[in-house]
Design an enzyme around this catalytic site. Sequence first.
Site, mmCIF file in Angstrom:
data_model
loop_
_atom_site.group_PDB
_atom_site.id
_atom_site.type_symbol
_atom_site.label_atom_id
_atom_site.label_comp_id
_atom_site.label_asym_id
_atom_site.label_seq_id
_atom_site.Cartn_x
_atom_site.Cartn_y
_atom_site.Cartn_z
ATOM 1 N N HIS A 420 -2.550 34.288 -24.939
ATOM 2 C CA HIS A 420 -1.704 33.630 -23.935
ATOM 3 C C HIS A 420 -2.551 32.769 -22.979
ATOM 4 C CE1 HIS A 420 1.866 33.675 -21.122
ATOM 5 N NE2 HIS A 420 0.895 33.340 -20.284
ATOM 6 N N GLU A 421 -3.549 33.388 -22.376
ATOM 7 C CA GLU A 421 -4.361 32.659 -21.389
ATOM 8 C C GLU A 421 -5.143 31.526 -22.043
ATOM 9 O OE1 GLU A 421 -3.503 33.162 -18.544
ATOM 10 O OE2 GLU A 421 -2.690 35.192 -18.599
ATOM 11 N N HIS A 424 -3.096 28.456 -22.146
ATOM 12 C CA HIS A 424 -3.164 27.663 -20.906
ATOM 13 C C HIS A 424 -4.476 26.873 -20.839
ATOM 14 C CE1 HIS A 424 0.414 29.242 -19.136
ATOM 15 N NE2 HIS A 424 -0.018 30.482 -19.066
HETATM 16 ZN ZN LIG Z 1 1.135 32.126 -18.513
#
Ligand SMILES: [Zn+2]
Length: 631
Positions: A420-421, A424
């Site tokens: 997830h990170e 980003h």
């Molecule tokens: Zn997030």
Amino acid sequence: MKVNSQKIFKSCLSISLALLLTVLPISSYANNKDIVPNRNEVESKYKWDVDKLFDSRASFEAELKRIETQLIPKIDQYRGKLNNIESFKDYSKLTDEIEIALYKVYGYASMISDIESTNNDYSERLQLAESLYYTYLEKTSFVLPELSSMDEASFNKLKSDSSLKDYKRMLDIVQENKNHILSEKEEALLAQLGELISAPGTLHSKITLSDYEIPVITDKNGNKIELTDDKYYKILESEDRELRKQAYEARVNSYKKNNHALSANYSNNVKANIINAQIRNHDSALSSILFSEEIPESIYQNLVSSVNKNLAPLHKYNDIKKKHFGFEEMYIYDTYLPLNEDSTTRYTYDEAVDIILKALAPLGDKYVSDFENGISSNWVDVYPSKDKYTGAYSYGSYTTKPYILLNYDNTLDGLLTLAHEMGHSMNSKYSNESQEYKVSNYPIFTAEVASTLNELLVMDYLIKNAKTDDEKLYLLNKQINNIRGTVYSQVMFAEFEQIAHETLENGQPLSPDFLNTTWLTLAKKYNGPSITTLDSYQYNWSWIPHFYSSFYVYKYATSMSAAYSILNKINGPSGDKAVEDYLQFLAIGGSVPPVDALKVAGVDMNSSEPVDGLLAYFNELVNDYETILTK
Ligand SMILES: [Zn+2]
């Protein structure tokens, strides 16, 4: 100009954790304090290199001083002169330079403080950077009113001048907002009231956290149990039904005790949104908040209506649970019982990286190798250590690496958080590389698409490669609950907020009775016939903190829908083209409105297809789950 000022806040709002307060237990990545290592025991390849951004406090302070004494004082000379093309250009270049430098010092100070939260030197550095940031905001507060009150001819000249093309997007936004920005004096007055306007949010946390008397219950052996969040959800997952019931009732009772205060408080919050919308010339509170993010209201309405049309799979899932446990009546406090044994599979960090790289292969070689390079060039601070912040986020600035703070714990959740990170951070890498500073920052509406797609790809890969039925069941159930929490729960919240705002806008008061009944009706609709939703559940809305970030949570549902739509395209017959489009989307930053950015990735958020597609996938997961469970 502070178009990018949100960059000062950490860009990741991890979906699956904080938001699901009332739905799922909060996972904590913090390990047992006793076994958390000292930072110097962690190998340097598992630590980020944020500390290298400045080699000493002296060099950090020298940079602050340069910004404060050499750059910021220059701003004033442009006051009243922004209608001149040359002045505007010089002003914009100057503030770009300040912001780039400022976010670097701020980011640095913030990240080193998160590693050593008890280090006084670090917290002083953070305060210094913060105070400089507020000085900068104050010094530039004349800009927005000056631009929005500028005569049209001068404003259009700025917009059409080719030497200002990098600032056109920002000027477009100012123009769109023109009718909603007040005079400098009025804006200053409103700013003074800011703290009062946000008072309901503060009061909510005082009542639900600071002043909250944690209920105590007694188990069948006479042991007293303090119902902290952690304990509460552990009990809801335990076999002892009587204890689950007791815990649920004790919680609900404490909600009930504060019901009048919290209802009045929420009503004030809604009122503040409505007044703000009125004085800024918007039709409604909902449209004012969506307008500020350039999201058409129809997207919100379509989301709510699509989810309402697709409640059957959610009800089916609840029914599977009820049958599985053999309940005659299944109450809310029975719904947290785990359907599967928790997976005992553990992944070392290196194994997790390996799995993620394989799972992300559909995104193409470039994405995968850039991902790998990020991992090996110290983007990530992997392990927990003493005094380290216990969450996870991706954070960086235009001129730094897109760093990631983790508290990796060898679980599947830890693995998904890394994916997830990194979503980003890869998004930041591509948009910073491709866009001028002013438009490099991507909005939240699109940010969570990049992170969620990575999570979906990883889960898709793991489900397809599951070796046993048990493993597959566990993963399917995890994915079902992930979508349930991100889409169904958030849309139920979204409906509640919408009803509350519309009711007050139509002149009807928000009484405790009205709010409670609205919540209970929604809960019954979402829970469906297999769950007996007790009347006592009516108070639960009042504890949810997200209602004080109004019309925010729907974005979790739209992001996941967009991400799933992209996943489908990538796995489809024109996969290569879909990957190309997706990489272009990642590089687009904030250079176009979010809905247009998603169109580049082939997703039309104006249609119901993305949401319907995700819910069809949810339906498939539930069917697969049932098939294996009843084998
Ligand atoms: Zn997030």
